[in-house]
Every structure is written in C-alpha cells, then in structure tokens.
Scaffold this motif. Structure first.
Motif, PDB file in Angstrom:
ATOM      1  N   ARG A 189       0.803  -1.225   0.000  1.00 19.31           N
ATOM      2  CA  ARG A 189       0.000   0.000   0.000  1.00 19.31           C
ATOM      3  C   ARG A 189       0.830   1.267   0.000  1.00 19.31           C
ATOM      4  N   HIS A 190       2.095   1.177   0.351  1.00 21.14           N
ATOM      5  CA  HIS A 190       2.905   2.373   0.568  1.00 21.14           C
ATOM      6  C   HIS A 190       3.335   3.072  -0.714  1.00 21.14           C
ATOM      7  N   ALA A 191       3.273   2.382  -1.839  1.00 16.56           N
ATOM      8  CA  ALA A 191       3.714   2.977  -3.112  1.00 16.56           C
ATOM      9  C   ALA A 191       3.211   2.107  -4.258  1.00 16.56           C
ATOM     10  N   PRO A 192       3.120   2.657  -5.464  1.00 17.17           N
ATOM     11  CA  PRO A 192       2.794   1.808  -6.603  1.00 17.17           C
ATOM     12  C   PRO A 192       3.924   0.801  -6.820  1.00 17.17           C
ATOM     13  N   HIS A 193       3.589  -0.458  -6.966  1.00 24.25           N
ATOM     14  CA  HIS A 193       4.556  -1.517  -7.221  1.00 24.25           C
ATOM     15  C   HIS A 193       4.365  -2.044  -8.639  1.00 24.25           C
ATOM     16  N   LEU A 194       5.493  -2.288  -9.315  1.00 28.38           N
ATOM     17  CA  LEU A 194       5.438  -2.870 -10.655  1.00 28.38           C
ATOM     18  C   LEU A 194       5.805  -4.345 -10.550  1.00 28.38           C
ATOM     19  N   PHE A 195       4.814  -5.207 -10.785  1.00 24.50           N
ATOM     20  CA  PHE A 195       5.021  -6.644 -10.819  1.00 24.50           C
ATOM     21  C   PHE A 195       4.917  -7.130 -12.258  1.00 24.50           C
ATOM     22  N   GLN A 196       5.752  -8.099 -12.604  1.00 28.37           N
ATOM     23  CA  GLN A 196       5.706  -8.672 -13.955  1.00 28.37           C
ATOM     24  C   GLN A 196       5.831 -10.184 -13.876  1.00 28.37           C
ATOM     25  N   ALA A 197       5.250 -10.843 -14.881  1.00 28.34           N
ATOM     26  CA  ALA A 197       5.488 -12.270 -15.036  1.00 28.34           C
ATOM     27  C   ALA A 197       6.970 -12.484 -15.303  1.00 28.34           C
ATOM     28  N   CYS A 198       7.577 -13.420 -14.606  1.00 26.55           N
ATOM     29  CA  CYS A 198       8.999 -13.697 -14.774  1.00 26.55           C
ATOM     30  C   CYS A 198       9.229 -14.380 -16.118  1.00 26.55           C
ATOM     31  N   VAL A 199      10.165 -13.862 -16.888  1.00 24.65           N
ATOM     32  CA  VAL A 199      10.449 -14.388 -18.225  1.00 24.65           C
ATOM     33  C   VAL A 199      11.500 -15.492 -18.119  1.00 24.65           C
ATOM     34  N   ASN A 200      11.222 -16.633 -18.706  1.00 34.28           N
ATOM     35  CA  ASN A 200      12.171 -17.753 -18.718  1.00 34.28           C
ATOM     36  C   ASN A 200      13.188 -17.500 -19.821  1.00 34.28           C
ATOM     37  N   LYS A 201      14.248 -16.802 -19.484  1.00 31.96           N
ATOM     38  CA  LYS A 201      15.180 -16.327 -20.502  1.00 31.96           C
ATOM     39  C   LYS A 201      16.405 -17.224 -20.605  1.00 31.96           C
ATOM     40  N   THR A 202      16.999 -17.197 -21.798  1.00 37.18           N
ATOM     41  CA  THR A 202      18.259 -17.901 -22.026  1.00 37.18           C
ATOM     42  C   THR A 202      19.438 -16.933 -22.001  1.00 37.18           C
ATOM     43  N   ALA A 203      19.168 -15.658 -22.208  1.00 30.57           N
ATOM     44  CA  ALA A 203      20.178 -14.600 -22.176  1.00 30.57           C
ATOM     45  C   ALA A 203      19.440 -13.268 -22.198  1.00 30.57           C
ATOM     46  N   ASP A 204      20.190 -12.183 -22.168  1.00 27.60           N
ATOM     47  CA  ASP A 204      19.631 -10.837 -22.292  1.00 27.60           C
ATOM     48  C   ASP A 204      20.205 -10.177 -23.530  1.00 27.60           C
ATOM     49  N   LEU A 205      19.469  -9.221 -24.046  1.00 23.88           N
ATOM     50  CA  LEU A 205      19.951  -8.409 -25.157  1.00 23.88           C
ATOM     51  C   LEU A 205      19.974  -6.949 -24.725  1.00 23.88           C
ATOM     52  N   ARG A 206      21.072  -6.260 -24.996  1.00 21.93           N
ATOM     53  CA  ARG A 206      21.115  -4.811 -24.881  1.00 21.93           C
ATOM     54  C   ARG A 206      21.249  -4.280 -26.305  1.00 21.93           C
ATOM     55  N   VAL A 207      20.250  -3.543 -26.738  1.00 25.16           N
ATOM     56  CA  VAL A 207      20.229  -2.987 -28.088  1.00 25.16           C
ATOM     57  C   VAL A 207      20.324  -1.473 -27.968  1.00 25.16           C
ATOM     58  N   THR A 208      21.427  -0.914 -28.406  1.00 25.15           N
ATOM     59  CA  THR A 208      21.651   0.523 -28.355  1.00 25.15           C
ATOM     60  C   THR A 208      21.421   1.091 -29.751  1.00 25.15           C
ATOM     61  N   VAL A 209      20.512   2.035 -29.849  1.00 24.36           N
ATOM     62  CA  VAL A 209      20.159   2.630 -31.138  1.00 24.36           C
ATOM     63  C   VAL A 209      20.623   4.075 -31.156  1.00 24.36           C
ATOM     64  N   VAL A 210      21.387   4.427 -32.177  1.00 22.54           N
ATOM     65  CA  VAL A 210      21.860   5.798 -32.383  1.00 22.54           C
ATOM     66  C   VAL A 210      21.438   6.212 -33.784  1.00 22.54           C
ATOM     67  N   GLY A 211      20.439   7.077 -33.887  1.00 24.60           N
ATOM     68  CA  GLY A 211      19.917   7.418 -35.206  1.00 24.60           C
ATOM     69  C   GLY A 211      19.325   6.182 -35.862  1.00 24.60           C
ATOM     70  N   GLU A 212      19.926   5.763 -36.985  1.00 24.93           N
ATOM     71  CA  GLU A 212      19.479   4.552 -37.684  1.00 24.93           C
ATOM     72  C   GLU A 212      20.420   3.375 -37.412  1.00 24.93           C
ATOM     73  N   GLN A 213      21.464   3.592 -36.622  1.00 24.12           N
ATOM     74  CA  GLN A 213      22.438   2.528 -36.365  1.00 24.12           C
ATOM     75  C   GLN A 213      22.010   1.694 -35.152  1.00 24.12           C
ATOM     76  N   ILE A 214      22.138   0.371 -35.307  1.00 21.77           N
ATOM     77  CA  ILE A 214      21.734  -0.563 -34.272  1.00 21.77           C
ATOM     78  C   ILE A 214      22.964  -1.320 -33.772  1.00 21.77           C
ATOM     79  N   PHE A 215      23.191  -1.275 -32.471  1.00 20.54           N
ATOM     80  CA  PHE A 215      24.295  -2.009 -31.850  1.00 20.54           C
ATOM     81  C   PHE A 215      23.687  -3.040 -30.902  1.00 20.54           C
ATOM     82  N   CYS A 216      23.833  -4.313 -31.248  1.00 13.75           N
ATOM     83  CA  CYS A 216      23.147  -5.382 -30.511  1.00 13.75           C
ATOM     84  C   CYS A 216      24.174  -6.271 -29.816  1.00 13.75           C
ATOM     85  N   VAL A 217      24.007  -6.438 -28.512  1.00  9.42           N
ATOM     86  CA  VAL A 217      24.934  -7.242 -27.716  1.00  9.42           C
ATOM     87  C   VAL A 217      24.137  -8.251 -26.890  1.00  9.42           C
TER      88      VAL A 217
END
Length: 314
Positions: free
Chosen positions: A197-225
């Motif tokens: 009750r003390h604050a809005p909490h964000l809960f999500q369904a836990c994703v069964n992941k095999t890895a993570d992706l960080r995708v950095t976009v600069v203009g039209e350039q995509i850098f995917c790691v």
C-alpha cells in the motif's frame, strides 16, 4: 551553422561524454561542456533577450563564453539535477528558478537535441513505454502496477512466478551511509503484505530467458549485444557478465526504430530478455548508459553519437 558550438550538458565525471567529446573535437567541431546543476548560478552567468520576434543571449563561465545563437546541437547526457529538493527555502527557490530559467532557455534553443529533456521526461514513463512497445509489435510480459494487496496476490496466482522492479530506478541511502539500488527481484507470493500500500509496485510475469539483449540505437544505427549472466538482473554485478556482439534481427531493429519514432527520440538503450520464442521487451532507457558496452565490445557507439550530432546540425 556548421561553425557553431556543440553544447554538452553533463556532470564533470562522465566518461561516456568524454568519449563523444573526443570524437567531436577530432572531427573539428567546437565543443562547450556545461553542468547546469553545478555551474549555475555560482560559477556562471546567463543573459537572454526575447524581443522583436527572436531571441539571443549568452551563457558564460570562467573558462568559456557561449553565444547561444551559435549552438548548433545539444548533447543532453547526465547533468547534475537542479537543487529543487533542498531543505533550505532560499536554495529551493533558487534551484527551481534555475531549472525553469536556465533550463527553459536551454530547452528553447532552436537546434537538434540528443535528446531533449522534455522528450526524455515523457519517454521515461514505464507505463507509457509498455503501451508503445505493444503497439509496435514487441512481446511484453504481463505487468501489474498497483498498491492494492489483493490485486497483487491475484496477479501472482494468475501469472506467477513474478518479479518486482521499481517504476523508476532510484538510488537511496542506507542508514550506514551506503548508496543502494533496488534491482529486479523475484517475489514469493507468501511475502506479499500490506506494505504494498505504501507505493505503486510494478510486478511482472517472470520471463524464462536464455540470455539478455542490450540494443543501443543511435539514429538509424543498431548495436546489438547478447549478455550472459547467472543473475536475474545482470546489472547487479557487472563482473559476472559475458558479452557477444550479434546481428540484430531485422524485425527487432524495425520495431526499435518505430518505438523511438513514437517518442521523437534518436537514441535509446533497449533491454530484452531472450527466450526460445524470441526477445521479450523489458524497457528502454532513453538516456541509458553505453560506455561500458563500447569498452567491452569495441562497438563504435561514441563515434556514432558524435556523427549524429554533427549530421543533425549540418
């Protein structure tokens, strides 16, 4: 306007901004660095005139004088916040006036921004991000934002296992003076109690992941790691991460660009959970960190940002 100045708004210690400034200087661009929350008003002066259908003025500090009409682009990185939260009434008033006075003048500059603070303020809203992510075709985990215990328990029963993460990542000070951050955390439904009750909490369904992706976009350039870590939230310990540069799937790239376009952004740092069925959208930081990615992978993100600032203001 090509002989103008690229204004970099950031704090003194910002290695990522240092990298971009290095590329800008190497390209022959004039650069002025300024931290509004620290330099103004004690170390700098501002004068701007709005008259006769136009505006002009200057921003001056001991080591630089910036003709505001010559600012060709602004790189808004990580400036120190204005002192609007001070317990001292005079400081609070001065900080608020600086935020809306100096901040307002800088926000009114008729030049390209990467990215404009008003645009960033909208794009940082996670509920809005989730809606836009769904519209552009991303898979989004079931999400609940609530301060109602019964709703949290119902959500956990329907979508469990679930995780909790802050609506906005904010560091806080422990009683011993150490700075702490709340990372994404697994939630045991039995631990849900009236403190919800003390604050809005964000809960999500836990994703069964095999890895993570960080995708950095600069203009039209995509850098995917691709990021591999044994942690639920890899940000909790960067020493337990391994990286692999991969080609971004074309449909993912298109959706990232559509997402940024919806927010009028030219930059975004996207986080996805990679599953057997493809990537799942977690969030986009519209002004996210990227320097450590370049350090570990060699991806030319700083050069891409510098090139975009110069291209947009050409």
């Amino acid at each position: 306007m090509n002989d103008g100045v690229v204004l970099v708004l950031t704090r003194l210690e910002d290695s990522s901004a240092d990298m971009v400034i290095g590329h800008l200087v190497a390209s022959g661009a004039q650069v002025a660095r300024f931290d509004p929350g620290v330099d103004f008003p004690e170390k700098a002066t501002l004068s701007t005139v709005f008259a006769d259908g136009s505006s002009w003025g200057y921003l001056a500090a001991p080591t630089r004088h910036i003709n505001l009409k010559r600012v060709r682009a602004v790189y808004y990185r990580r400036p120190t916040p204005y002192r609007t939260g001070s317990t001292c009434q005079v400081e609070r008033f001065s900080g608020t006036e600086a935020r809306f006075g100096l901040g307002g003048v800088l926000a009114s500059l008729p030049c390209p921004y990467l990215s404009h603070p008003l645009v960033l303020a909208e794009a940082e809203q996670k509920p809005l991000q989730l809606l836009v992510a769904q519209r552009v075709g991303f898979t989004v985990p079931a999400t609940l934002i609530t301060n109602q215990l019964d709703d949290a328990r119902t959500f956990a029963a329907e979508y469990g296992p679930i995780i909790y993460k802050p609506v906005r990542g904010t560091s806080f000070m422990e009683s011993n003076g150490s700075l702490c951050t709340i990372w994404t955390t697994a939630v045991d439904p039995a631990d849900l109690n009236e403190t919800v009750r003390h604050a809005p909490h964000l809960f999500q369904a836990c994703v069964n992941k095999t890895a993570d992706l960080r995708v950095t976009v600069v203009g039209e350039q995509i850098f995917c790691v691709q990021i591999h870590s044994d942690l639920l939230d890899w940000r909790a310990d960067y020493d337990r991460i391994s990286y692999a540069v991969i080609e971004s799937p074309s449909d993912l790239s298109e959706r990232c660009l559509s997402f940024l376009k919806a927010f009028r952004l030219r930059f975004g740092a996207f986080d996805f959970a990679l599953t057997d069925d493809g990537p799942v959208f977690l969030e986009c930081n519209p002004n996210g960190q990227w320097g450590w990615i370049e350090d570990h992978t060699g991806l030319p993100i700083a050069a891409a940002i510098a090139d975009l600032l110069l291209k947009d203001s050409a």
